[in-house]
Design an enzyme around this catalytic site. Structure first.
Site, mmCIF file in Angstrom:
data_model
loop_
_atom_site.group_PDB
_atom_site.id
_atom_site.type_symbol
_atom_site.label_atom_id
_atom_site.label_comp_id
_atom_site.label_asym_id
_atom_site.label_seq_id
_atom_site.Cartn_x
_atom_site.Cartn_y
_atom_site.Cartn_z
ATOM 1 N N GLY A 301 19.782 67.612 35.404
ATOM 2 C CA GLY A 301 19.536 66.618 36.439
ATOM 3 C C GLY A 301 20.712 66.404 37.369
ATOM 4 O O GLY A 301 20.583 65.721 38.386
ATOM 5 N N ILE A 353 23.300 65.289 24.620
ATOM 6 C CA ILE A 353 24.042 66.330 23.900
ATOM 7 C C ILE A 353 24.974 65.747 22.844
ATOM 8 O O ILE A 353 25.501 66.485 22.010
ATOM 9 C CB ILE A 353 24.841 67.222 24.866
ATOM 10 C CG1 ILE A 353 25.905 66.407 25.616
ATOM 11 C CG2 ILE A 353 23.923 67.937 25.841
ATOM 12 C CD1 ILE A 353 26.872 67.272 26.420
ATOM 13 N N LYS A 420 40.433 71.266 36.741
ATOM 14 C CA LYS A 420 41.285 70.269 36.095
ATOM 15 C C LYS A 420 41.628 70.647 34.650
ATOM 16 O O LYS A 420 42.485 70.026 34.026
ATOM 17 C CB LYS A 420 40.618 68.900 36.165
ATOM 18 C CG LYS A 420 40.530 68.373 37.594
ATOM 19 C CD LYS A 420 39.695 67.131 37.696
ATOM 20 C CE LYS A 420 39.658 66.636 39.136
ATOM 21 N NZ LYS A 420 39.088 67.633 40.082
ATOM 22 N N ASN A 457 36.377 71.267 43.271
ATOM 23 C CA ASN A 457 35.454 70.243 43.743
ATOM 24 C C ASN A 457 34.221 70.879 44.386
ATOM 25 O O ASN A 457 34.333 71.845 45.131
ATOM 26 C CB ASN A 457 36.141 69.333 44.761
ATOM 27 C CG ASN A 457 37.210 68.477 44.122
ATOM 28 O OD1 ASN A 457 37.777 68.851 43.104
ATOM 29 N ND2 ASN A 457 37.503 67.342 44.714
#
Length: 601
Positions: A301, A353, A420, A457
């Site tokens: 989603g 999850i 990251k 990003n």
């Protein structure tokens, strides 16, 4: 209303039939006249040498044959736009067939009277030119009556090539168009005196400001096929500086699908300016591990997950299973990939999850062949405040999915990571780094391509920087930037997903695949461009780097060695593996605190 609609439809049908009748009679008449003229040319205008009855009979026969062929190939069935290249092509084919058939008739069958055997051949170019002329005149009449009014906003079009010609024609022939093209801009010196549909080239891109002042233009339309981002940025800057609203024409592919209108133009977005060109994907490699397989996507989603589902569905998987804990997001994903939002299909699964037993049961029941693990928590400041949540979802959640995949014999597992995770300095980065190591452990245990894909990003993803900036601008500002020098890597959602899918076809067991993000972009530059595009006067406020945030993000860890053995936009590296028995929340938190702030450049 139903009566009005029915009457309107009937009227349109009658008009179409009326036009068809007129055009077919005109074409037939042209063939009769062309045959007579051809006869006079053949006899050097000696009227006594012409057998008028036989010549007229031949002309009528050619006219009837041409019209019959025209109906059979759709010439008179409104299948082609009047005066278009498609119609000209069909007219030429029908005329050529007519000429060939009747040349054979004259050659082998003949008439009672002696007619020149070359008569049909001479009539062919005469009729063809005349029919072209009729259509051209009709097209001119249509175009003259369809011009946009003077109240339409004056616009300049950048690009006098194929795309520019399509845009100009669309604007010039639409009386309802809100835009009126007043000039063309092109740097090609060979087009200095070119005109497209009566619109002249008035200068190059360096002349945008002066041409806009000269013509009173208010809009700049970029109509260059597959325009590079660097050029689009320059044109946007020039147009904005000249006080013009900058818009983009549809792609060449869209133009080839059918006529365009002013509604197909769109404003240049920040995604256009910092995104990049399409990815060169190898369809064979992708189809090899997707087509005919059961594919499961966690986090379906989310922005990345839902786009993955859309793109994966194009490769013909046997079954596409979408898993998420957000029911509304699942519905949107189902709408995008399946065309409905009924939420009652077997392809959607509502689950978290974090629940190991639930995930294991799902994998046992559905037995996927390929898994794309996109479920994660991703907001850096939030996870700095609540690092335990990062551990539960990004670490333990990934472990749950990995172990379920191993137990159900999943052949390919792709964990979606982030830049990251390279030299991490935040809870988000550390949690995703551990997720990469857990995936590498699973690869070691199974010997199968269980791998991670790392990128920066994603432009326009839910909750990301660009939508946040847009909301701040719409509300009047101020626009907040953490630091004037902060930079980030950016990638569009479709590009990221294409490369993730491609990575699944070339990745090897235990690897981290690092997607090429191009050059990092200054956040301040993006903020300034978005403000300029909006046309508003918005203040920029610097808030300072947040806890765990780097000034310059990285894609590669200090101990990682890269190679690009298969794809020029995908680098391969290896990471250490971490077995579940060595995972400890307390140790993780302590190590994260020790390293925090040491890598911030």
């Amino acid at each position: 209303m139903m009566f009005t609609n029915e009457s309107s439809r009937t009227l349109r049908v009658r008009r179409a039939r009326y036009k068809t009748a007129i055009l077919s009679f005109l074409d037939g008449g042209i063939w009769i006249i062309a045959t007579v003229v051809a006869s006079q040319l053949r006899y050097e205008f000696d009227l006594t040498s012409t057998d008028w009855d036989a010549t007229l009979l031949l002309g009528i026969g050619m006219a009837l044959f041409f019209v019959i062929v025209g109906f059979s190939i759709g010439l008179y069935l409104n299948r082609y736009a009047y005066g278009s290249f498609d119609e000209i092509r069909v007219v030429t084919i029908a005329a050529f067939m007519t000429s060939v058939i009747f040349s054979l008739v004259l050659l082998f069958v003949g008439f009672e009277a002696e007619l020149p055997r070359s008569l049909a051949i001479i009539a062919f170019p005469l009729a063809l030119v005349a029919m072209f002329g009729v259509r051209y005149a009709y097209r001119l009449l249509i175009d003259r009556n369809r011009k946009p009014g003077l109240v339409a906003t004056p616009a300049l079009v950048v690009g006098a090539g194929q795309a520019g010609e399509v845009v100009v024609r669309a604007m010039r022939t639409d009386p309802q168009s809100p835009l009126r093209v007043v000039g063309l801009i092109d740097d090609d010196v060979t087009k200095k005196r070119l005109q497209l549909h009566g619109v002249p080239v008035l200068g190059g891109t360096q002349d945008i400001a002066s041409v806009a002042k000269q013509t009173g233009a208010k809009v700049l339309i970029v109509a260059i096929g597959d325009v590079q981002q660097e050029l689009l940025r320059d044109l946007t800057d020039s147009g904005t500086a000249a006080g013009l609203k900058v818009m983009r024409a549809p792609t060449i592919q869209r133009m080839m699908e059918g006529p365009i209108a002013a509604q197909d133009l769109r404003s240049v977005s920040i995604e256009d300016l910092i995104g990049r060109t399409a990815v060169d994907t190898n369809i064979e490699e992708i189809a090899g591990f997707i087509t005919g397989k059961k594919v499961l996507v966690t986090g379906a989603g989310g922005s990345i997950g839902s786009e993955l589902c859309v793109q994966l569905s194009k490769f013909g998987p046997k079954e596409l299973i979408m898993l998420d804990r957000d029911e509304t997001a699942l519905q949107q994903a189902q709408i995008r990939s399946q065309g409905n939002g009924l939420l009652d299909g077997e392809e959607i699964i509502l689950a978290n999850i974090r629940e190991a037993d639930v995930i294991r049961k799902i994998f046992e029941d559905r037995k996927p062949d390929v898994v794309f693990h996109a479920a994660a928590l991703k907001h850096l400041p939030m996870l700095e405040k609540f690092p335990h949540e990062a551990w539960k979802t990004n670490v333990l959640g990934t472990l749950n999915v990995v172990q379920a995949a191993m137990a159900s014999d999943v052949s390919t597992f792709i964990n979606i990571s982030t830049d990251k995770a390279a030299n991490p300095s935040s809870a988000l980065g550390h949690s995703k780094r551990v997720a990469e190591k857990v995936t590498a452990w699973a690869a070691k245990e199974t010997g199968r391509p269980y791998l991670s894909v790392r990128f920066g990003n994603v432009i326009g993803s839910r909750g990301s920087m660009l939508p946040t900036f847009q909301s701040l601008i719409e509300s009047g500002g101020p626009l907040t930037v953490t630091h004037p020098d902060v930079t980030r890597y950016f990638m569009t959602i479709p590009e990221a997903c294409q490369l993730v899918i491609q990575a699944g076809g070339i990745g090897r067991a235990g690897e981290v695949l690092i997607l090429d993000m191009g050059e990092p972009v200054k956040i301040l530059d993006i903020a300034k461009r978005m403000i300029a595009i909006s046309g508003k006067d918005i203040e920029i406020v610097y808030t300072g780097l947040r806890e765990g945030e780097k000034l310059h993000e990285e894609l590669v860890g200090v101990k990682e060695n890269l190679e690009r053995p298969f794809h020029e936009q995908i680098s391969h590296a290896t990471v250490d593996h971490l077995a579940p028995e060595n995972m400890d929340l307390t140790v993780w938190l302590e190590r994260m605190e020790d390293e925090k702030g040491t890598i911030k450049t």
